[in-house]
Design a protein around this motif. Structure first.
Motif, PDB file in Angstrom:
ATOM      1  N   UNK A 216      37.612  52.161  33.028  1.00 42.50           N
ATOM      2  CA  UNK A 216      38.052  51.340  31.885  1.00 42.50           C
ATOM      3  C   UNK A 216      39.533  51.583  31.602  1.00 42.50           C
ATOM      4  N   UNK A 217      39.962  52.846  31.632  1.00 42.55           N
ATOM      5  CA  UNK A 217      41.382  53.153  31.403  1.00 42.55           C
ATOM      6  C   UNK A 217      42.245  52.589  32.526  1.00 42.55           C
ATOM      7  N   UNK A 218      41.767  52.720  33.765  1.00 49.23           N
ATOM      8  CA  UNK A 218      42.540  52.225  34.903  1.00 49.23           C
ATOM      9  C   UNK A 218      42.683  50.704  34.863  1.00 49.23           C
ATOM     10  N   UNK A 219      41.632  50.005  34.452  1.00 49.63           N
ATOM     11  CA  UNK A 219      41.707  48.549  34.323  1.00 49.63           C
ATOM     12  C   UNK A 219      42.733  48.154  33.271  1.00 49.63           C
ATOM     13  N   UNK A 220      42.775  48.896  32.164  1.00 47.47           N
ATOM     14  CA  UNK A 220      43.771  48.629  31.127  1.00 47.47           C
ATOM     15  C   UNK A 220      45.180  48.853  31.657  1.00 47.47           C
ATOM     16  N   UNK A 221      45.358  49.907  32.458  1.00 46.55           N
ATOM     17  CA  UNK A 221      46.666  50.171  33.066  1.00 46.55           C
ATOM     18  C   UNK A 221      47.062  49.055  34.022  1.00 46.55           C
ATOM     19  N   UNK A 222      46.087  48.539  34.781  1.00 43.49           N
ATOM     20  CA  UNK A 222      46.367  47.445  35.720  1.00 43.49           C
ATOM     21  C   UNK A 222      46.818  46.198  34.975  1.00 43.49           C
ATOM     22  N   UNK A 223      46.123  45.887  33.884  1.00 42.34           N
ATOM     23  CA  UNK A 223      46.522  44.722  33.085  1.00 42.34           C
ATOM     24  C   UNK A 223      47.932  44.898  32.527  1.00 42.34           C
ATOM     25  N   UNK A 224      48.206  46.088  32.000  1.00 39.00           N
ATOM     26  CA  UNK A 224      49.514  46.355  31.397  1.00 39.00           C
ATOM     27  C   UNK A 224      50.633  46.305  32.427  1.00 39.00           C
ATOM     28  N   UNK A 225      50.297  46.678  33.673  1.00 44.78           N
ATOM     29  CA  UNK A 225      51.304  46.707  34.740  1.00 44.78           C
ATOM     30  C   UNK A 225      51.409  45.387  35.488  1.00 44.78           C
ATOM     31  N   UNK A 226      50.537  44.428  35.148  1.00 46.48           N
ATOM     32  CA  UNK A 226      50.572  43.130  35.818  1.00 46.48           C
ATOM     33  C   UNK A 226      50.080  43.172  37.246  1.00 46.48           C
ATOM     34  N   UNK A 227      49.227  44.138  37.577  1.00 46.79           N
ATOM     35  CA  UNK A 227      48.690  44.255  38.944  1.00 46.79           C
ATOM     36  C   UNK A 227      47.549  43.256  39.118  1.00 46.79           C
ATOM     37  N   UNK A 228      47.644  42.435  40.155  1.00 50.08           N
ATOM     38  CA  UNK A 228      46.622  41.413  40.402  1.00 50.08           C
ATOM     39  C   UNK A 228      46.319  41.306  41.897  1.00 50.08           C
ATOM     40  N   UNK A 229      45.263  40.539  42.213  1.00 52.60           N
ATOM     41  CA  UNK A 229      44.933  40.218  43.606  1.00 52.60           C
ATOM     42  C   UNK A 229      44.583  41.432  44.443  1.00 52.60           C
ATOM     43  N   UNK A 230      44.979  41.420  45.725  1.00 55.45           N
ATOM     44  CA  UNK A 230      44.611  42.499  46.647  1.00 55.45           C
ATOM     45  C   UNK A 230      45.152  43.867  46.243  1.00 55.45           C
ATOM     46  N   UNK A 231      46.185  43.878  45.377  1.00 56.55           N
ATOM     47  CA  UNK A 231      46.770  45.155  44.957  1.00 56.55           C
ATOM     48  C   UNK A 231      45.918  45.901  43.948  1.00 56.55           C
ATOM     49  N   UNK A 232      44.925  45.212  43.361  1.00 57.92           N
ATOM     50  CA  UNK A 232      44.148  45.828  42.289  1.00 57.92           C
ATOM     51  C   UNK A 232      43.333  47.018  42.780  1.00 57.92           C
ATOM     52  N   UNK A 233      42.602  46.849  43.893  1.00 63.41           N
ATOM     53  CA  UNK A 233      41.727  47.934  44.359  1.00 63.41           C
ATOM     54  C   UNK A 233      42.498  49.212  44.683  1.00 63.41           C
ATOM     55  N   UNK A 234      43.572  49.170  45.482  1.00 64.73           N
ATOM     56  CA  UNK A 234      44.334  50.414  45.725  1.00 64.73           C
ATOM     57  C   UNK A 234      44.872  51.015  44.431  1.00 64.73           C
ATOM     58  N   UNK A 235      45.314  50.169  43.493  1.00 67.91           N
ATOM     59  CA  UNK A 235      45.835  50.658  42.224  1.00 67.91           C
ATOM     60  C   UNK A 235      44.768  51.400  41.447  1.00 67.91           C
ATOM     61  N   UNK A 236      43.583  50.813  41.336  1.00 66.93           N
ATOM     62  CA  UNK A 236      42.507  51.423  40.562  1.00 66.93           C
ATOM     63  C   UNK A 236      42.012  52.717  41.213  1.00 66.93           C
ATOM     64  N   UNK A 237      41.907  52.719  42.541  1.00 66.58           N
ATOM     65  CA  UNK A 237      41.459  53.934  43.216  1.00 66.58           C
ATOM     66  C   UNK A 237      42.462  55.060  43.024  1.00 66.58           C
TER      67      UNK A 237
END
Length: 237
Positions: A216-237
């Protein structure tokens, strides 16, 4: 090795996986796109380059032709690896966690699911990545006709976690029985994979609530950082 695990953990994982496979009497072969060439058995300086992540792209099944045309170094996703295993006639593929249905947005679904439905390969994994919507992922696997067998478990594991509460229709403690089921599946001309899911060892598994809170925290960080598409999975991991 070139996208998910940080260095030096990726190097250690490569060594430990190869050693385990060799000790069991099988032949390990890392799958990749190397300078645009589909490669079964990444070795030597090419392997070193991938472990250092020197300009290595993330390549899914849809990207294989483009990667070949452009001469790209590509770390293959589960979908791309399944496609190459099928082309090369390999029967067994081991990975970490498969992709699936994302928590947000819900329409974001990994190509791994479709490729599993049409690749006749025993695919051994730790379930789906914990960053995903696990109930939706298991439901989609059922919709796509992908047989899922729990090895040493009757639950669909959650990558870092052993228990998700998601019951499986089939489970076994016997590799021979799983191999027999795969041969029967092939004899019946079923097109898809046999997905074998194995939970992490009890002394390594994480608490599901801890993992969920981290996601949940990582998803919030992804939204705040504008991470989308194929970059999401590596970012969250």
């Amino acid at each position: 090795l070139a996208q998910g695990l940080p260095s030096p953990a990726n190097r250690e994982a490569n060594q430990r996986m190869r050693a385990a496979i060799t000790a069991a009497g099988a032949v390990p072969a890392v799958v990749a796109m190397v300078r645009g060439e589909a490669t079964i058995g990444l070795e030597g300086q090419d392997l070193e380059r991938f472990l250092r992540r020197d300009g290595v792209a993330k390549v899914s099944a849809r990207d294989l032709g483009w990667a070949a045309a452009r001469g790209i170094d590509g770390a293959t996703t589960v979908a791309a690896t399944l496609a190459l295993c099928t082309a090369a006639g390999l029967d067994v593929f081991a990975t970490g966690g498969i992709g699936g249905v994302h928590r947000e947005p819900a329409f974001d679904e990994s190509a791994d699911l479709l490729e599993l439905s049409r690749s006749p390969v025993i695919t051994v994994c730790a379930g789906a990545k914990s960053i995903l919507d696990l109930p939706a992922t298991l439901e989609r696997l059922e919709s796509f006709g992908v047989a899922v067998v729990g090895f040493g478990t009757d639950e669909f594991p959650g990558f870092y976690t052993a228990h998700t509460g998601l019951q499986l229709a089939a489970s076994s403690d016997s590799p021979a029985e799983i191999a027999s089921a795969f041969r029967a599946q092939r004899a019946l001309a079923r097109p898809g994979a046999l997905l074998v899911v194995q939970p992490p060892p009890a002394d390594s598994a994480l608490d599901a609530k801890v993992v969920d809170a981290a996601v949940v925290r990582a998803l919030a960080d992804a939204r705040a950082s504008g991470v989308t598409g194929p970059a999401v999975t590596p970012f969250l991991l």
